[in-house]
Design a protein around this motif. Sequence first.
Motif, mmCIF file in Angstrom:
data_model
loop_
_atom_site.group_PDB
_atom_site.id
_atom_site.type_symbol
_atom_site.label_atom_id
_atom_site.label_comp_id
_atom_site.label_asym_id
_atom_site.label_seq_id
_atom_site.Cartn_x
_atom_site.Cartn_y
_atom_site.Cartn_z
ATOM 1 N N ALA A 13 0.828 -1.200 0.000
ATOM 2 C CA ALA A 13 0.000 0.000 0.000
ATOM 3 C C ALA A 13 0.866 1.255 0.000
ATOM 4 O O ALA A 13 0.585 2.222 -0.718
ATOM 5 N N MET A 14 1.937 1.246 0.787
ATOM 6 C CA MET A 14 2.840 2.386 0.839
ATOM 7 C C MET A 14 3.505 2.605 -0.515
ATOM 8 O O MET A 14 3.583 3.730 -1.011
ATOM 9 N N ASP A 15 3.962 1.523 -1.146
ATOM 10 C CA ASP A 15 4.594 1.638 -2.461
ATOM 11 C C ASP A 15 3.611 2.167 -3.500
ATOM 12 O O ASP A 15 3.967 3.019 -4.325
ATOM 13 N N ASP A 16 2.376 1.680 -3.462
ATOM 14 C CA ASP A 16 1.349 2.161 -4.392
ATOM 15 C C ASP A 16 1.070 3.642 -4.178
ATOM 16 O O ASP A 16 0.951 4.410 -5.142
ATOM 17 N N LEU A 17 0.962 4.042 -2.913
ATOM 18 C CA LEU A 17 0.713 5.448 -2.601
ATOM 19 C C LEU A 17 1.889 6.309 -3.037
ATOM 20 O O LEU A 17 1.698 7.372 -3.642
ATOM 21 N N ARG A 18 3.101 5.873 -2.765
ATOM 22 C CA ARG A 18 4.298 6.633 -3.167
ATOM 23 C C ARG A 18 4.318 6.821 -4.683
ATOM 24 O O ARG A 18 4.591 7.914 -5.185
ATOM 25 N N ALA A 19 4.013 5.760 -5.433
ATOM 26 C CA ALA A 19 4.010 5.841 -6.894
ATOM 27 C C ALA A 19 2.918 6.783 -7.395
ATOM 28 O O ALA A 19 3.150 7.594 -8.302
ATOM 29 N N ALA A 20 1.728 6.695 -6.806
ATOM 30 C CA ALA A 20 0.623 7.567 -7.216
ATOM 31 C C ALA A 20 0.942 9.031 -6.921
ATOM 32 O O ALA A 20 0.664 9.916 -7.740
ATOM 33 N N LEU A 21 1.518 9.275 -5.761
ATOM 34 C CA LEU A 21 1.910 10.647 -5.424
ATOM 35 C C LEU A 21 2.984 11.152 -6.381
ATOM 36 O O LEU A 21 2.924 12.295 -6.847
ATOM 37 N N ALA A 22 3.961 10.310 -6.696
ATOM 38 C CA ALA A 22 5.029 10.701 -7.615
ATOM 39 C C ALA A 22 4.463 11.033 -8.992
ATOM 40 O O ALA A 22 4.909 11.989 -9.646
ATOM 41 N N ASP A 23 3.466 10.268 -9.444
ATOM 42 C CA ASP A 23 2.823 10.559 -10.727
ATOM 43 C C ASP A 23 2.178 11.935 -10.741
ATOM 44 O O ASP A 23 2.066 12.558 -11.792
ATOM 45 N N ALA A 24 1.748 12.396 -9.569
ATOM 46 C CA ALA A 24 1.144 13.724 -9.442
ATOM 47 C C ALA A 24 2.194 14.785 -9.108
ATOM 48 O O ALA A 24 1.855 15.936 -8.857
ATOM 49 N N GLY A 25 3.474 14.392 -9.083
ATOM 50 C CA GLY A 25 4.546 15.336 -8.778
ATOM 51 C C GLY A 25 4.669 15.669 -7.310
ATOM 52 O O GLY A 25 5.150 16.734 -6.940
ATOM 53 N N ILE A 26 4.239 14.742 -6.459
ATOM 54 C CA ILE A 26 4.222 14.974 -5.015
ATOM 55 C C ILE A 26 5.104 13.952 -4.326
ATOM 56 O O ILE A 26 4.996 12.757 -4.593
ATOM 57 N N VAL A 27 5.960 14.420 -3.433
ATOM 58 C CA VAL A 27 6.856 13.530 -2.688
ATOM 59 C C VAL A 27 6.661 13.758 -1.195
ATOM 60 O O VAL A 27 6.748 14.891 -0.726
ATOM 61 N N PHE A 28 6.337 12.700 -0.488
ATOM 62 C CA PHE A 28 6.302 12.727 0.976
ATOM 63 C C PHE A 28 7.578 12.026 1.445
ATOM 64 O O PHE A 28 7.669 10.798 1.394
ATOM 65 N N LEU A 29 8.549 12.800 1.896
ATOM 66 C CA LEU A 29 9.831 12.218 2.290
ATOM 67 C C LEU A 29 9.703 11.274 3.476
ATOM 68 O O LEU A 29 10.481 10.335 3.618
ATOM 69 N N SER A 30 8.720 11.502 4.323
ATOM 70 C CA SER A 30 8.596 10.697 5.539
ATOM 71 C C SER A 30 7.554 9.589 5.426
ATOM 72 O O SER A 30 7.198 8.980 6.431
ATOM 73 N N LEU A 31 7.081 9.298 4.217
ATOM 74 C CA LEU A 31 6.104 8.228 4.016
ATOM 75 C C LEU A 31 6.732 6.889 4.393
ATOM 76 O O LEU A 31 7.808 6.542 3.909
ATOM 77 N N ARG A 32 6.070 6.167 5.321
ATOM 78 C CA ARG A 32 6.610 4.880 5.758
ATOM 79 C C ARG A 32 5.538 4.070 6.473
ATOM 80 O O ARG A 32 4.504 4.598 6.880
ATOM 81 N N VAL A 33 5.814 2.788 6.615
ATOM 82 C CA VAL A 33 4.947 1.922 7.409
ATOM 83 C C VAL A 33 5.270 2.170 8.874
ATOM 84 O O VAL A 33 6.434 2.277 9.258
#
Length: 66
Positions: A13-33
């Motif tokens: 789920a985290m990887d999917d969210l990171r990829a979706a955010l990146a596609d929108a040009g958004i990076v959450f540096l602290s995204l983690r389980v």
Amino acid sequence: MPTKKPHVDPYAAMDDLRAALADAGIVFLSLRVDPASPELRLIELGRVRADVAARLARALQRGGRG
């Protein structure tokens, strides 16, 4: 009667969210389980700068498109 929640792998789920955010040009540096609550399968979004929050809001308002 309580509904059973489907099992979702938090790392996937985290990887999917990171990829979706990146596609929108958004990076959450602290995204983690969240390691402190494995049974809850929580994903920590963490803190973001105001400009990142604004980009996220615009992406959500557009339905994640462009």
